[in-house]
Scaffold this motif. Structure first.
Motif, PDB file in Angstrom:
ATOM      1  N   THR A 118      -7.174  10.303  -9.739  1.00 14.18           N
ATOM      2  CA  THR A 118      -7.000   9.382  -8.608  1.00 14.18           C
ATOM      3  C   THR A 118      -5.897   8.380  -8.915  1.00 14.18           C
ATOM      4  OG1 THR A 118      -8.631   7.860  -9.514  1.00 14.18           O
ATOM      5  CG2 THR A 118      -9.438   9.477  -7.949  1.00 14.18           C
ATOM      6  N   THR A 119      -5.319   7.860  -7.856  1.00 11.66           N
ATOM      7  CA  THR A 119      -4.425   6.716  -8.018  1.00 11.66           C
ATOM      8  C   THR A 119      -4.904   5.636  -7.057  1.00 11.66           C
ATOM      9  OG1 THR A 119      -2.895   7.620  -6.380  1.00 11.66           O
ATOM     10  CG2 THR A 119      -2.357   8.017  -8.695  1.00 11.66           C
ATOM     11  N   GLU A 120      -4.833   4.408  -7.507  1.00 13.84           N
ATOM     12  CA  GLU A 120      -5.190   3.276  -6.643  1.00 13.84           C
ATOM     13  C   GLU A 120      -3.989   2.956  -5.767  1.00 13.84           C
ATOM     14  OE1 GLU A 120      -6.883   1.475  -4.976  1.00 13.84           O
ATOM     15  OE2 GLU A 120      -8.823   1.655  -5.934  1.00 13.84           O
ATOM     16  N   THR A 121      -4.231   2.125  -4.776  1.00 13.97           N
ATOM     17  CA  THR A 121      -3.138   1.785  -3.882  1.00 13.97           C
ATOM     18  C   THR A 121      -2.924   0.274  -3.844  1.00 13.97           C
ATOM     19  OG1 THR A 121      -2.314   2.091  -1.652  1.00 13.97           O
ATOM     20  CG2 THR A 121      -4.644   1.719  -1.854  1.00 13.97           C
ATOM     21  N   PRO A 122      -1.674  -0.157  -3.831  1.00 11.06           N
ATOM     22  CA  PRO A 122      -1.433  -1.601  -3.760  1.00 11.06           C
ATOM     23  C   PRO A 122      -1.371  -2.073  -2.308  1.00 11.06           C
ATOM     24  CG  PRO A 122       0.624  -0.473  -4.059  1.00 11.06           C
ATOM     25  CD  PRO A 122      -0.426   0.602  -3.944  1.00 11.06           C
ATOM     26  N   TYR A 123      -1.147  -3.369  -2.137  1.00 11.43           N
ATOM     27  CA  TYR A 123      -0.939  -3.927  -0.809  1.00 11.43           C
ATOM     28  C   TYR A 123       0.536  -4.239  -0.645  1.00 11.43           C
ATOM     29  CZ  TYR A 123      -5.938  -4.530  -0.303  1.00 11.43           C
ATOM     30  OH  TYR A 123      -7.275  -4.311  -0.182  1.00 11.43           O
ATOM     31  N   TYR A 124       1.076  -3.927   0.489  1.00  6.77           N
ATOM     32  CA  TYR A 124       2.452  -4.290   0.848  1.00  6.77           C
ATOM     33  C   TYR A 124       3.516  -3.684  -0.069  1.00  6.77           C
ATOM     34  CZ  TYR A 124       0.707  -7.393   4.399  1.00  6.77           C
ATOM     35  OH  TYR A 124       0.090  -7.889   5.504  1.00  6.77           O
ATOM     36  N   PHE A 125       4.722  -4.145   0.123  1.00  8.92           N
ATOM     37  CA  PHE A 125       5.862  -3.522  -0.561  1.00  8.92           C
ATOM     38  C   PHE A 125       6.627  -4.540  -1.416  1.00  8.92           C
ATOM     39  CE2 PHE A 125       5.088  -1.193   3.361  1.00  8.92           C
ATOM     40  CZ  PHE A 125       4.754   0.022   2.802  1.00  8.92           C
ATOM     41  N   ASN A 126       5.921  -5.481  -1.967  1.00 10.97           N
ATOM     42  CA  ASN A 126       6.624  -6.474  -2.780  1.00 10.97           C
ATOM     43  C   ASN A 126       6.708  -6.001  -4.239  1.00 10.97           C
ATOM     44  OD1 ASN A 126       4.042  -6.812  -3.668  1.00 10.97           O
ATOM     45  ND2 ASN A 126       3.669  -8.653  -2.436  1.00 10.97           N
ATOM     46  N   GLU A 127       7.307  -6.828  -5.060  1.00 12.53           N
ATOM     47  CA  GLU A 127       7.544  -6.494  -6.456  1.00 12.53           C
ATOM     48  C   GLU A 127       6.232  -6.250  -7.200  1.00 12.53           C
ATOM     49  OE1 GLU A 127      10.221  -5.661  -7.960  1.00 12.53           O
ATOM     50  OE2 GLU A 127       9.188  -5.502  -9.890  1.00 12.53           O
ATOM     51  N   CYS A 150      -9.831   9.680  12.160  1.00 11.86           N
ATOM     52  CA  CYS A 150      -9.143   8.585  11.477  1.00 11.86           C
ATOM     53  C   CYS A 150      -9.608   7.229  11.978  1.00 11.86           C
ATOM     54  CB  CYS A 150      -7.638   8.720  11.654  1.00 11.86           C
ATOM     55  SG  CYS A 150      -6.954  10.019  10.640  1.00 11.86           S
ATOM     56  N   LYS A 151     -10.621   6.704  11.324  1.00 14.49           N
ATOM     57  CA  LYS A 151     -11.186   5.417  11.762  1.00 14.49           C
ATOM     58  C   LYS A 151     -10.169   4.296  11.598  1.00 14.49           C
ATOM     59  CE  LYS A 151     -14.930   7.806  12.185  1.00 14.49           C
ATOM     60  NZ  LYS A 151     -14.592   8.979  12.961  1.00 14.49           N
ATOM     61  N   HIS A 152      -9.348   4.378  10.554  1.00 15.44           N
ATOM     62  CA  HIS A 152      -8.359   3.320  10.333  1.00 15.44           C
ATOM     63  C   HIS A 152      -7.378   3.251  11.499  1.00 15.44           C
ATOM     64  CE1 HIS A 152      -6.899   7.030   8.494  1.00 15.44           C
ATOM     65  NE2 HIS A 152      -5.731   6.666   8.926  1.00 15.44           N
ATOM     66  N   TYR A 153      -7.067   4.414  12.070  1.00 17.37           N
ATOM     67  CA  TYR A 153      -6.170   4.415  13.222  1.00 17.37           C
ATOM     68  C   TYR A 153      -6.873   3.847  14.454  1.00 17.37           C
ATOM     69  CZ  TYR A 153      -4.010   5.850  17.469  1.00 17.37           C
ATOM     70  OH  TYR A 153      -3.508   5.821  18.723  1.00 17.37           O
ATOM     71  N   TRP A 154      -8.082   4.316  14.694  1.00 23.68           N
ATOM     72  CA  TRP A 154      -8.773   3.857  15.902  1.00 23.68           C
ATOM     73  C   TRP A 154      -9.039   2.362  15.855  1.00 23.68           C
ATOM     74  CZ3 TRP A 154      -8.106   6.205  20.073  1.00 23.68           C
ATOM     75  CH2 TRP A 154      -7.914   7.588  20.075  1.00 23.68           C
ATOM     76  N   ARG A 212       2.356   4.687   3.582  1.00 24.97           N
ATOM     77  CA  ARG A 212       2.985   3.416   3.931  1.00 24.97           C
ATOM     78  C   ARG A 212       2.155   2.640   4.956  1.00 24.97           C
ATOM     79  NH1 ARG A 212       7.945   0.944   4.880  1.00 24.97           N
ATOM     80  NH2 ARG A 212       8.267   0.284   7.017  1.00 24.97           N
ATOM     81  N   GLN A 213       1.716   3.339   5.996  1.00 21.77           N
ATOM     82  CA  GLN A 213       1.074   2.633   7.108  1.00 21.77           C
ATOM     83  C   GLN A 213      -0.382   2.297   6.837  1.00 21.77           C
ATOM     84  OE1 GLN A 213       2.816   5.512   7.512  1.00 21.77           O
ATOM     85  NE2 GLN A 213       4.536   5.035   8.864  1.00 21.77           N
ATOM     86  N   THR A 214      -0.994   2.984   5.876  1.00 20.77           N
ATOM     87  CA  THR A 214      -2.444   2.774   5.706  1.00 20.77           C
ATOM     88  C   THR A 214      -2.779   1.997   4.442  1.00 20.77           C
ATOM     89  OG1 THR A 214      -2.664   4.893   4.557  1.00 20.77           O
ATOM     90  CG2 THR A 214      -3.005   4.909   6.938  1.00 20.77           C
ATOM     91  N   MET A 215      -1.767   1.409   3.809  1.00 20.01           N
ATOM     92  CA  MET A 215      -2.009   0.666   2.570  1.00 20.01           C
ATOM     93  C   MET A 215      -2.978  -0.492   2.740  1.00 20.01           C
ATOM     94  SD  MET A 215       1.317  -0.131   0.472  1.00 20.01           S
ATOM     95  CE  MET A 215       2.243   1.073  -0.367  1.00 20.01           C
ATOM     96  N   SER A 216      -2.718  -1.289   3.755  1.00 17.55           N
ATOM     97  CA  SER A 216      -3.530  -2.513   3.832  1.00 17.55           C
ATOM     98  C   SER A 216      -3.746  -2.918   5.271  1.00 17.55           C
ATOM     99  CB  SER A 216      -2.852  -3.628   3.054  1.00 17.55           C
ATOM    100  OG  SER A 216      -1.515  -3.796   3.477  1.00 17.55           O
ATOM    101  N   PHE A 217      -3.013  -3.911   5.743  1.00 15.49           N
ATOM    102  CA  PHE A 217      -3.242  -4.435   7.081  1.00 15.49           C
ATOM    103  C   PHE A 217      -2.433  -3.652   8.126  1.00 15.49           C
ATOM    104  CE2 PHE A 217      -3.883  -7.837   3.988  1.00 15.49           C
ATOM    105  CZ  PHE A 217      -5.224  -8.066   4.207  1.00 15.49           C
ATOM    106  N   SER A 218      -2.667  -3.991   9.375  1.00 21.11           N
ATOM    107  CA  SER A 218      -2.097  -3.191  10.473  1.00 21.11           C
ATOM    108  C   SER A 218      -0.613  -3.452  10.713  1.00 21.11           C
ATOM    109  CB  SER A 218      -2.830  -3.503  11.773  1.00 21.11           C
ATOM    110  OG  SER A 218      -4.194  -3.308  11.619  1.00 21.11           O
ATOM    111  N   ASP A 219      -0.092  -4.547  10.173  1.00 23.11           N
ATOM    112  CA  ASP A 219       1.236  -4.969  10.617  1.00 23.11           C
ATOM    113  C   ASP A 219       2.348  -3.972  10.278  1.00 23.11           C
ATOM    114  OD1 ASP A 219       0.875  -5.569   7.987  1.00 23.11           O
ATOM    115  OD2 ASP A 219       1.942  -7.474   8.022  1.00 23.11           O
ATOM    116  N   VAL A 220       2.241  -3.301   9.119  1.00 21.58           N
ATOM    117  CA  VAL A 220       3.304  -2.359   8.753  1.00 21.58           C
ATOM    118  C   VAL A 220       3.389  -1.241   9.786  1.00 21.58           C
ATOM    119  CG1 VAL A 220       4.101  -0.698   7.027  1.00 21.58           C
ATOM    120  CG2 VAL A 220       3.073  -2.848   6.293  1.00 21.58           C
TER     121      VAL A 220
END
Lengths: 260, 466
Positions: free
Chosen positions: B201-210, B415-419, B382-390
């Motif tokens: 498995t790999t974990e996922t970060p939030y957003y695209f910062n450093e 896809c519950k995250h989409y709905w 990219r779109q499902t990392m964290s919040f909806s804004d991306v």
């Protein structure tokens, strides 16, 4: 310019004859029997009430689930487009159209120019539809009109746990057996329907003016319950029968094409 | 004529291999429709015997769609590279290499460099759904028979069911990133448990910062170490570079094709958009690079001539799909072009932000860093990392940049995250781009949820409002 619009719905066929944008005759026929013949009869009935013959009306629009049963030459307009056009005709400031039909509920968002921005249809469930009300009325041994005239304050409504057309009958029977007043049960049904419709409207956004169309719009009980849930008044008065709006839209869309 | 494996554990991949050869054969004929050759029944009898059973399985409408003049070149590109994909996979299996079933958002270059055979779980379901009349329904039904409900994701279930039935090679490991959803994580966990192999498995970060990038670099290093452990060897820098360069080439062409799709008229056909996603899962392979290189050539040729893909006389209507395509009926997108003049710009599963950039191949460290960055930007990751804004911002941008006339929010029902964000997206796009939206449900890979006929009815109603 003369135009004709026919909306073949799931429970009723509605036909209008229009002259220069005004309804001069109409017909509403229940779909009991062979649809092809019913549709033909409805069209001929409206046309003859207008004192015309079919040949006099060259501009003809059709819509609704049963549009394919309209055998006369016509242009199919699509139900959403027809409802939007008819609603904009009925009320130029309409921004939200709520069509409460025989087997489905449709919500349409319009921009200020009457263009469709978004819509939703409850096409997989009869909940909140005219058919649902008929089932409930049968179970209560009332007419749909009697149910529609029953307006009960929320606190006096019997609790309805289901909006499902299939399960509501058994819940009604349970309430009757528990000795709950018929009036309260009717109030509960209307209140429950109003809640479901309000939820659908809120999904798109309840932007005023909210116009109600379709047969269920004639139920004062449902409309009052809907207003309570939405917290805003809906437009109840339109220049034609609420049930005719899609047919009017079909006629106008056909006319628009002819004129463009 | 090629020899095809009759091994049960290559059932699905051999179906694809035969289909690719069969499609090449049909495309080599001078016809634009099966009727030009006497109709389906006649064609079946003309075909070499080895193709006949497979021909019965393939969707007839799909064959007729790829035979249309405007679709022929993209179809040839698609089937050629599907053929290469399966050939490469079978070679790896024949060599006794380890097999990794992975989620579609992962970069596969490290696996390729370690001689691990990467097989994307979701491609197994999607490609099978796209090609055959019965889709991947046999797999879906098999896994539902294990107790998985119908509202979980068919893109996982189809492949898991085929694995359960023994139609796929035995895995040595599974690989799953933490996003987009817990439900897909659990299915991978179940599959690894059932096959008694490790789940990486790999974990996922939030957003695209450093900080997020640093985290992802750590996860990528950890993944490579685990892959090395299972492969029993260290990754070779030169071999990794070779695959990363193929990946860079593919991404470069993906971004260039996106730029061309902004043109009016749009020079790219819509029927192959799910195929584009399938080959995005092949970024890092020679055939992945070739698919996008050749696709770019086809689209560029049309763009240079100022040609579009909708029939002459039809007004072009430019659609973006705010979430995903369905892949059980690829001709549906061709029908949209022909019937409604509706072209397909972008969707979540094929959109690559132009600033992803290339992976720096200077040394092992730069390649790990670049792959980590790219894997954060992969479609859907990219779109499902964290919040909806991306996700929402991407589509506000797409609707404006691609001059979109309507946003189609057809949502995969699982896809519950989409709905959970579909209304936010609809409201924001209406507000910022001033275009109508259409929301409805389907299952991406299972036509039994919303049928092709129902999809057409929905679209007919929608276009009637224009």
């Amino acid at each position: 310019m003369l135009s004709l619009g026919c909306d073949v719905g799931t429970m009723f066929t509605k036909t209008v004859v229009m002259d220069n944008g005004n309804v001069i005759a109409h017909d509403i026929t229940r779909n009991n029997g062979t649809l092809k013949e019913l549709v033909e009869a409805s069209i001929h009935s409206a046309v003859s009430r207008a004192g015309l013959s079919l040949d006099d009306i060259k501009v003809r629009g059709g819509t609704g689930m049963g549009d394919k049963y309209i055998r006369i030459e016509h242009a199919n307009q699509g139900i959403i487009k027809s409802l939007a056009r008819g609603s904009f005709w009925a009320l130029a400031g309409a921004r939200t159209v709520v069509d409460l039909g025989g087997l489905s509920t449709t919500i349409i968002s319009l921009n200020g120019a009457g263009k469709v921005i978004e819509y939703r249809t409850s096409d997989k469930c009869a909940s909140g539809s005219g058919f649902f009300l008929e089932l409930a009325a049968q179970a209560l041994e009332l007419t749909v009109e009697e149910m529609g005239e029953t307006v009960v304050p929320p606190e006096e409504c019997a609790h309805m746990s289901t909006q499902c057309a299939v399960f509501c009958e058994s819940e009604i029977v349970s309430h009757i057996n528990d000795g709950i007043e018929v009036k309260s049960i009717v109030g509960g049904i209307n209140y429950s329907l109003g809640s479901g419709i309000a939820t659908m409207i809120n999904r798109l956004g309840a932007i005023p003016a909210i116009l109600i169309t379709g047969g269920v719009a004639k139920s004062r009980g449902v409309v009052c319950a809907l207003e309570k849930h939405l917290g805003v008044e809906v437009v109840k008065s339109v220049p034609a029968d609420h049930q005719l709006i899609a047919a009017v839209g079909a006629a106008l869309c056909a006319r628009d094409v002819q004129q463009s | 004529m090629a020899e095809y494996s009759d091994r049960k554990d290559r059932t699905v991949t051999t179906w694809w291999q035969i289909t690719a050869d069969l499609a090449k054969y049909i495309l080599s004929q001078d016809i634009n429709h099966l009727d030009d050759w006497g109709g389906k029944e006649v064609v079946r009898d003309i075909l070499p015997e080895v193709f006949q059973k497979n021909f019965d399985m393939i969707q007839t409408d799909l064959i007729n769609c790829i035979l249309e003049e405007k679709n022929k070149e993209t179809a040839q590109n698609f089937v050629n590279n599907i053929g290469s994909y399966v050939d490469e996979m079978h070679k790896g299996l024949d060599a006794g290499n380890k097999v990794c079933y992975h989620y579609f958002i992962h970069s596969i270059e490290p696996m390729l460099a370690l001689d691990i055979v990467p097989i994307c779980f979701e491609v197994l379901s999607g490609l099978t759904a796209a090609l055959y009349t019965d889709g991947c329904e046999e797999g879906i039904d098999a896994i539902e028979g294990e107790g998985y409900p119908d509202h979980l994701c068919s893109s996982n279930k189809g492949a898991a069911g085929f694995l359960l039935k023994g139609y796929l090679p035995k895995p040595d490991m599974f690989l799953k990133g933490a996003n987009p959803c817990d439900a897909s994580n659990r299915i991978y966990e179940w599959a690894a448990h059932k096959c008694k192999v490790p789940l990486l498995t790999t974990e996922t970060p939030y957003y695209f910062n450093e900080r997020a990038h640093r985290f992802m670099i750590g996860e990528t290093r950890r993944l490579v170490a685990n892959l090395e452990k299972i492969a029993g060897k260290k990754i070779d820098e030169g071999r990794l570079r070779e695959y990363v360069e193929y990946g860079n080439e593919a991404v470069d062409y993906i971004v260039k094709i996106q730029e061309l799709k902004k043109m009016v008229p749009c020079p790219d056909t819509g029927w192959h958009r799910p195929a584009d996603t399938i080959f995005m899962c092949q970024i890092g392979t020679p055939h992945g690079a070739k698919y996008f290189r050749d696709l770019y050539g086809i689209v560029k040729k049309r763009a240079d001539k100022g040609e579009g893909v909708v029939p002459e006389g039809k007004k072009e209507r430019r659609l973006a799909w705010g979430y995903t395509w369905e892949c059980f009926d690829l001709p549906f997108f061709n029908w949209l072009e022909n019937e409604h003049g509706a072209i397909y710009t972008e969707d979540t599963l094929s959109y690559f932000p132009a600033d992803v950039g290339k992976v720096d191949t200077t040394n092992m460290e730069t390649m790990i860093e670049g792959l980590a960055w790219r894997s954060m930007q992969m479609p859907m990751a990219r779109q499902t990392m964290s919040f909806s804004d991306v996700w929402i911002n991407d589509f506000v941008h797409i609707c404006k940049a691609f001059k979109v006339d309507a946003l189609i929010l057809g949502g995969h029902m699982a896809c519950k995250h989409y709905w959970a964000l579909n209304k936010l997206m609809s409201d924001k796009v209406k507000e910022k781009a001033g275009i109508p939206t259409l929301r409805f449900e389907f299952d991406m890979m299972d036509k039994r949820f919303t049928s092709p006929a129902e999809l057409k009815r929905i679209m007919n109603d929608f276009f009637a409002t224009f």
